[in-house]
Design a protein around this motif. Structure first.
Motif, PDB file in Angstrom:
ATOM      1  N   ASP A  41       0.828  -1.205   0.000  1.00 29.06           N
ATOM      2  CA  ASP A  41       0.000   0.000   0.000  1.00 29.06           C
ATOM      3  C   ASP A  41       0.861   1.253   0.000  1.00 29.06           C
ATOM      4  N   SER A  42       1.939   1.218   0.788  1.00 33.84           N
ATOM      5  CA  SER A  42       2.863   2.357   0.813  1.00 33.84           C
ATOM      6  C   SER A  42       4.192   1.899   1.365  1.00 33.84           C
ATOM      7  N   LEU A  43       5.232   2.643   1.047  1.00 34.63           N
ATOM      8  CA  LEU A  43       6.579   2.337   1.500  1.00 34.63           C
ATOM      9  C   LEU A  43       7.285   3.658   1.760  1.00 34.63           C
ATOM     10  N   VAL A  44       7.629   3.913   3.021  1.00 31.97           N
ATOM     11  CA  VAL A  44       8.170   5.216   3.421  1.00 31.97           C
ATOM     12  C   VAL A  44       9.488   5.009   4.143  1.00 31.97           C
ATOM     13  N   PHE A  91      15.143  -9.987   1.822  1.00 34.11           N
ATOM     14  CA  PHE A  91      13.871  -9.263   1.750  1.00 34.11           C
ATOM     15  C   PHE A  91      14.053  -7.759   1.945  1.00 34.11           C
ATOM     16  N   SER A  92      14.821  -7.383   2.966  1.00 31.31           N
ATOM     17  CA  SER A  92      14.870  -5.962   3.302  1.00 31.31           C
ATOM     18  C   SER A  92      15.486  -5.120   2.186  1.00 31.31           C
ATOM     19  N   SER A  93      16.371  -5.713   1.365  1.00 33.13           N
ATOM     20  CA  SER A  93      16.940  -4.934   0.267  1.00 33.13           C
ATOM     21  C   SER A  93      15.886  -4.572  -0.767  1.00 33.13           C
ATOM     22  N   LEU A  94      14.780  -5.347  -0.816  1.00 29.45           N
ATOM     23  CA  LEU A  94      13.703  -5.038  -1.757  1.00 29.45           C
ATOM     24  C   LEU A  94      12.992  -3.745  -1.398  1.00 29.45           C
ATOM     25  N   LEU A  95      13.139  -3.308  -0.151  1.00 27.57           N
ATOM     26  CA  LEU A  95      12.470  -2.080   0.271  1.00 27.57           C
ATOM     27  C   LEU A  95      13.082  -0.848  -0.392  1.00 27.57           C
ATOM     28  N   GLU A  96      14.296  -0.977  -0.917  1.00 24.76           N
ATOM     29  CA  GLU A  96      14.949   0.161  -1.558  1.00 24.76           C
ATOM     30  C   GLU A  96      14.616   0.238  -3.042  1.00 24.76           C
ATOM     31  N   ASP A  97      14.648  -0.903  -3.720  1.00 30.05           N
ATOM     32  CA  ASP A  97      14.430  -0.809  -5.162  1.00 30.05           C
ATOM     33  C   ASP A  97      13.703  -2.013  -5.749  1.00 30.05           C
ATOM     34  N   GLY A  98      13.190  -2.916  -4.934  1.00 27.60           N
ATOM     35  CA  GLY A  98      12.577  -4.113  -5.484  1.00 27.60           C
ATOM     36  C   GLY A  98      11.073  -4.188  -5.331  1.00 27.60           C
ATOM     37  N   LEU A  99      10.469  -3.328  -4.504  1.00 24.40           N
ATOM     38  CA  LEU A  99       9.027  -3.356  -4.278  1.00 24.40           C
ATOM     39  C   LEU A  99       8.404  -2.040  -4.699  1.00 24.40           C
ATOM     40  N   ALA A 100       7.190  -2.126  -5.215  1.00 25.07           N
ATOM     41  CA  ALA A 100       6.451  -0.925  -5.602  1.00 25.07           C
ATOM     42  C   ALA A 100       5.015  -1.066  -5.120  1.00 25.07           C
ATOM     43  N   VAL A 101       4.339   0.058  -4.999  1.00 21.50           N
ATOM     44  CA  VAL A 101       2.938   0.049  -4.583  1.00 21.50           C
ATOM     45  C   VAL A 101       2.137  -0.835  -5.536  1.00 21.50           C
ATOM     46  N   THR A 142      14.240   6.471   8.265  1.00 23.94           N
ATOM     47  CA  THR A 142      15.615   6.926   8.467  1.00 23.94           C
ATOM     48  C   THR A 142      16.439   6.408   7.303  1.00 23.94           C
ATOM     49  N   HIS A 143      17.727   6.586   7.393  1.00 31.73           N
ATOM     50  CA  HIS A 143      18.595   6.135   6.309  1.00 31.73           C
ATOM     51  C   HIS A 143      18.593   4.618   6.162  1.00 31.73           C
ATOM     52  N   ASP A 144      18.159   3.861   7.221  1.00 31.33           N
ATOM     53  CA  ASP A 144      18.177   2.402   7.099  1.00 31.33           C
ATOM     54  C   ASP A 144      16.929   1.732   7.680  1.00 31.33           C
ATOM     55  N   ILE A 145      15.868   2.484   7.935  1.00 33.18           N
ATOM     56  CA  ILE A 145      14.624   1.911   8.452  1.00 33.18           C
ATOM     57  C   ILE A 145      13.460   2.398   7.595  1.00 33.18           C
ATOM     58  N   SER A 146      12.598   1.461   7.207  1.00 35.17           N
ATOM     59  CA  SER A 146      11.439   1.789   6.370  1.00 35.17           C
ATOM     60  C   SER A 146      10.143   1.411   7.080  1.00 35.17           C
ATOM     61  N   GLU A 196       1.015  -2.998   9.224  1.00 28.73           N
ATOM     62  CA  GLU A 196       2.058  -1.973   9.217  1.00 28.73           C
ATOM     63  C   GLU A 196       3.307  -2.544   9.868  1.00 28.73           C
ATOM     64  N   PHE A 197       4.461  -2.368   9.196  1.00 35.65           N
ATOM     65  CA  PHE A 197       5.712  -2.929   9.689  1.00 35.65           C
ATOM     66  C   PHE A 197       6.797  -1.850   9.698  1.00 35.65           C
ATOM     67  N   ILE A 198       7.664  -1.935  10.698  1.00 36.57           N
ATOM     68  CA  ILE A 198       8.860  -1.090  10.754  1.00 36.57           C
ATOM     69  C   ILE A 198      10.045  -2.032  10.537  1.00 36.57           C
ATOM     70  N   ILE A 199      10.764  -1.854   9.433  1.00 37.99           N
ATOM     71  CA  ILE A 199      11.752  -2.849   9.004  1.00 37.99           C
ATOM     72  C   ILE A 199      13.103  -2.183   8.778  1.00 37.99           C
ATOM     73  N   LYS A 200      14.135  -2.781   9.340  1.00 41.67           N
ATOM     74  CA  LYS A 200      15.497  -2.293   9.120  1.00 41.67           C
ATOM     75  C   LYS A 200      16.021  -2.887   7.818  1.00 41.67           C
ATOM     76  N   ARG A 201      16.628  -2.043   6.996  1.00 39.14           N
ATOM     77  CA  ARG A 201      17.172  -2.492   5.715  1.00 39.14           C
ATOM     78  C   ARG A 201      18.638  -2.888   5.888  1.00 39.14           C
ATOM     79  N   TYR A 202      18.951  -4.108   5.420  1.00 38.07           N
ATOM     80  CA  TYR A 202      20.320  -4.591   5.476  1.00 38.07           C
ATOM     81  C   TYR A 202      20.864  -4.685   4.052  1.00 38.07           C
TER      82      TYR A 202
END
Length: 736
Positions: free
Chosen positions: A113-116, A182-192, A119-123, A171-177
């Motif tokens: 639904d959304s991806l925000v 999975f977490s790397s998809l939060l930067e460029d692998g997932l879209a609404v 911080t520099h490493d938490i979505s 709703e999830f608060i996820i740290k990007r590694y």
């Protein structure tokens, strides 16, 4: 299709069904039974339990989680266990309230639904639930789900930060590694709009609402998610418990959800948020600095009367546990989720949830690794013995759970057998020097002549309910909690106001009168019997019977007080005159008073549980009150009286087992049957008369669907079945 078998969990007494092609843990999840668990993959030992009986095989697991010697003893990991027969399992780590409040695990397809970026490493990832799935996927605040990594069979586990699936999203608060599967998809692998499959709920990191202790939350990084969910739960429910949240971050830029926490602080007047920065480079920061554990130690002194919830990375958890122990927090008041970094193929890493094994039944934590400890020199001589000097003896199973001095009924000894069998000394078995204590008249220990019945081995009796001290305390407290909740809800709903006055009068007179019978039996029959039988196993069963009766009598007394204050014209004192002078109750009163005067403990037990309870107790509780209440608009009283009937069923179960053992004794069976038949001829007429004298009260409720004749027939049918099972003849006086 795979065969299905039953799994019974002890000591909680719950049963589920499990298919052969699913693990026991998955079967429990599917049926909404929330067992303590962690990795769900045989790596962490959180679900370690003990196989009591049945055919069970395990898939691959880590020997760190289950060493070979524990496997040989009978320990199993439920997340790797498949059963191939009806099976009985003893839970080692469990929270009974959590088990019974579990929700079924389901799988649903969601959309991004959304991806925000917070911080520099938490979505902040928000998933939209499909229409209708809100009623399918439910979770308790603090729980988590598994999210399947797109294009793979792998999953990663994340806690929900929101309050409920009824909101239509997760709703999830996820740290990007870097390179995380999975977490790397939060930067460029997932879209609404992208689909994601989630499975859950899992986890026991939930608010223990029965506690009123101060709450201390400790978290860091993305570990805020489940704690935020718990705080939102408190705000929505109006929870007024004092609470503080110590949150660790590196810099001020790493602090998240500040606006939401400020809003929650407005709704929770007793809540404080304490952010802690480990890197104090900004000069204008006026808050706490240092590691979150350092700040906790500075601000808090003794936390013994607090419930502590921790969620964050392993270093924070590992630092907090010994600190909390030093600050006086009991193990059972610490709850936490711990995260680790999971190595994936190709060296990629991601965060993965591995809650560690509980230290006790109410916690989700593990003991810190052993460390060297510096001990100050002693200032006085210290006497030390070797094991041999202290009288220590070793035998083949002395370090085993399967003790050699008694034979378990099933494949493995149950907890009940471990804590009950041969606990008392007995010269007939292991006490070769004779009784080590006695009575003033010279009799020693547990005299067998306190009853005229005989047994080739009294120790053969084991309570089929497997009740002992812990189970009766827990079971009775659960009943009391449920009754209190029912009565509170009834008062809030005004459930008493529409009762017919005839029903109010019936309750004040007759349910109140029955309270005297329950109290008399509990206090003056079973309490006096529970030290008279020749074995600890029999005495414990009778003591539990006494606790059942006394608790039920207390429940009726408190209910009487509630109705007296309900403003419905209920006379809370009427029961005393009824018990003492109403002709309908004098037969019951005489019967109860005569039972209290029996000298032979076995005769007392037989006359009460076999005769009186079958003919009078069941007749009044089950075949009158339980049948008539609902027809008079009363849905509250049956929930209370039903607990008494449940107690009776359990008490009759051990009574039946005991007297069946005696009537089938190879040496004394015929003699015992003759004695019991004589007792039956003595006590049956008294109970039949007591039952018939109650007949007039069947006509007093406004709505009366049952006749006395039908009710009495149902009660006598139950007694006939019991007598047949005991190989006793039906007396003539039992006819209608």
């Amino acid at each position: 299709m795979a065969d299905t078998h039953k799994v019974r969990f002890e000591p909680v007494g719950m049963e589920i069904e499990a298919d052969e092609d699913e693990t026991v843990l998955d079967a429990a999840f599917r049926q909404g039974v929330m067992l303590i668990h962690g990795c769900k993959e045989g790596q962490c030992s959180a679900c370690k339990s003990f196989l009591l009986d049945g055919d069970l095989q395990m898939g691959r697991y880590s020997t760190f989680a289950l060493p070979d010697f524990e496997r040989d003893e009978g320990y199993v990991l439920l997340c790797r266990s498949h059963i191939y027969s009806d099976t009985e399992i003893e839970l080692i780590n469990y929270d009974e309230d959590m088990i019974r409040s579990g929700l079924p695990v389901v799988t649903v397809q969601t959309e991004v639904d959304s991806l925000v970026e917070l911080t520099h490493d938490i979505s902040l990832l928000r998933l939209r639930l499909p229409a209708g799935s809100q009623s399918t996927l439910r979770f308790h605040p603090g729980q988590y789900v598994d999210i399947t990594v797109p294009g793979t069979d792998e999953h990663r586990s994340f806690s929900m930060a929101n309050l409920s699936a009824a909101e239509g999203h997760l709703e999830f608060i996820i740290k990007r590694y870097p390179g995380g599967r999975f977490s790397s998809l939060l930067e460029d692998g997932l879209a609404v709009g992208d689909p994601l499959r989630v499975t859950g709920p899992y986890g026991t990191f939930t608010l223990r609402v029965a506690s009123d202790r101060r709450l201390v939350f400790i978290g860091g990084g993305a570990g805020m998610a489940p704690i935020l969910s718990l705080l939102r739960q408190m705000a929505e429910s109006g929870n007024e418990r004092e609470a503080v949240y110590y949150y660790g971050a590196r810099t001020e830029d790493d602090l998240i959800q500040l606006a939401e926490l400020a809003r929650l602080a407005e709704q929770l007047p007793s809540f404080r948020f304490v952010p802690c920065l480990s890197d104090r480079r900004p000069r204008d920061w006026a808050g706490e600095t240092g590691l979150v554990t350092d700040v906790l130690e500075r601000q808090e002194d003794n936390l013994a009367d607090c419930d502590v919830y921790l969620c964050g990375p392993p270093p924070m958890i590992d630092a907090a546990l010994p600190l909390l122990e030093g600050m006086g927090v009991p193990e059972e008041q610490i709850f936490f989720d711990k995260f680790t970094i999971t190595a994936a193929a190709g060296g990629l890493t991601d965060r993965r949830r591995i809650p560690v094994p509980p230290m006790s039944q109410d916690t989700e934590r593990c003991a810190p690794m052993a460390t060297a400890e510096n001990t100050a020199p002693r200032s006085f001589p210290r006497i030390e013995f070797t094991g041999a000097e202290a009288g220590l003896k070793e035998f083949p199973s002395s370090k085993s759970r399967s003790y050699s001095y008694f034979t378990p009924r099933k494949k493995r000894a149950t907890m009940y057998e471990d804590v009950t069998v041969d606990v008392q000394p007995d010269p007939e078995r292991h006490l070769s020097q004779g009784w080590i204590y006695g009575f003033a008249d010279g009799k020693g220990g547990y005299p067998v002549d306190w009853t005229v019945l005989r047994s080739g081995d009294w120790h053969q009796f084991l309570d089929p309910n497997e009740e002992w001290e812990q189970t009766i305390y827990r079971n009775n407290s659960n009943v009391v909690r449920q009754i209190q909740l029912n009565l509170e809800n009834a008062k809030k709903a005004g459930a008493y106001r529409d009762w017919p006055m005839a029903w109010v009068t019936f309750l004040e007179r007759h349910l109140g009168a029955w309270m005297h019978a329950e109290h008399g039996l509990g206090m003056h029959v079973f309490t006096s019997e529970q030290r008279s039988a020749p074995t600890n196993m029999i005495n414990t069963a009778i003591a539990v019977n006494s606790a059942h009766k006394l608790r039920f009598a207390q429940d009726l007394a408190l209910y009487n007080l509630d109705l007296s204050e309900a403003g419905i014209g209920f006379d809370g004192a009427a029961h005393k005159d009824v018990w003492h002078s109403d002709p309908a109750w004098q037969g019951v009163r005489e019967n109860v008073e005569r039972l209290t005067a029996i000298g032979d403990w076995a005769e007392s037990l037989f006359a009460t549980n076999v005769v009186f309870e079958s003919l009078v107790g069941v007749l009044f509780r089950s075949h009158l009150v339980m049948q008539v209440a609902a027809r008079n608009g009363d849905y509250v009283t049956p929930t209370l009286v039903g607990t008494g009937e449940h107690d009776h069923d359990r008490d009759q179960r051990y009574t039946r087992a005991l007297f069946r053992m005696l009537t089938r004794d190879e040496t004394h069976g015929e003699y015992n049957r003759d004695v019991l038949q004589g007792w039956l001829e003595t006590w049956l007429p008294l109970s039949v008369r007591a039952a018939h004298e109650l007949q007039p009260i069947w006509s007093q409720p406004q709505e009366k669907p049952a006749t006395f004749a039908d009710s009495f027939d149902a009660a006598t049918a139950g007694l006939r079945g019991l007598l047949s099972d005991l190989n006793l003849s039906e007396p003539k006086g039992l006819a209608r």
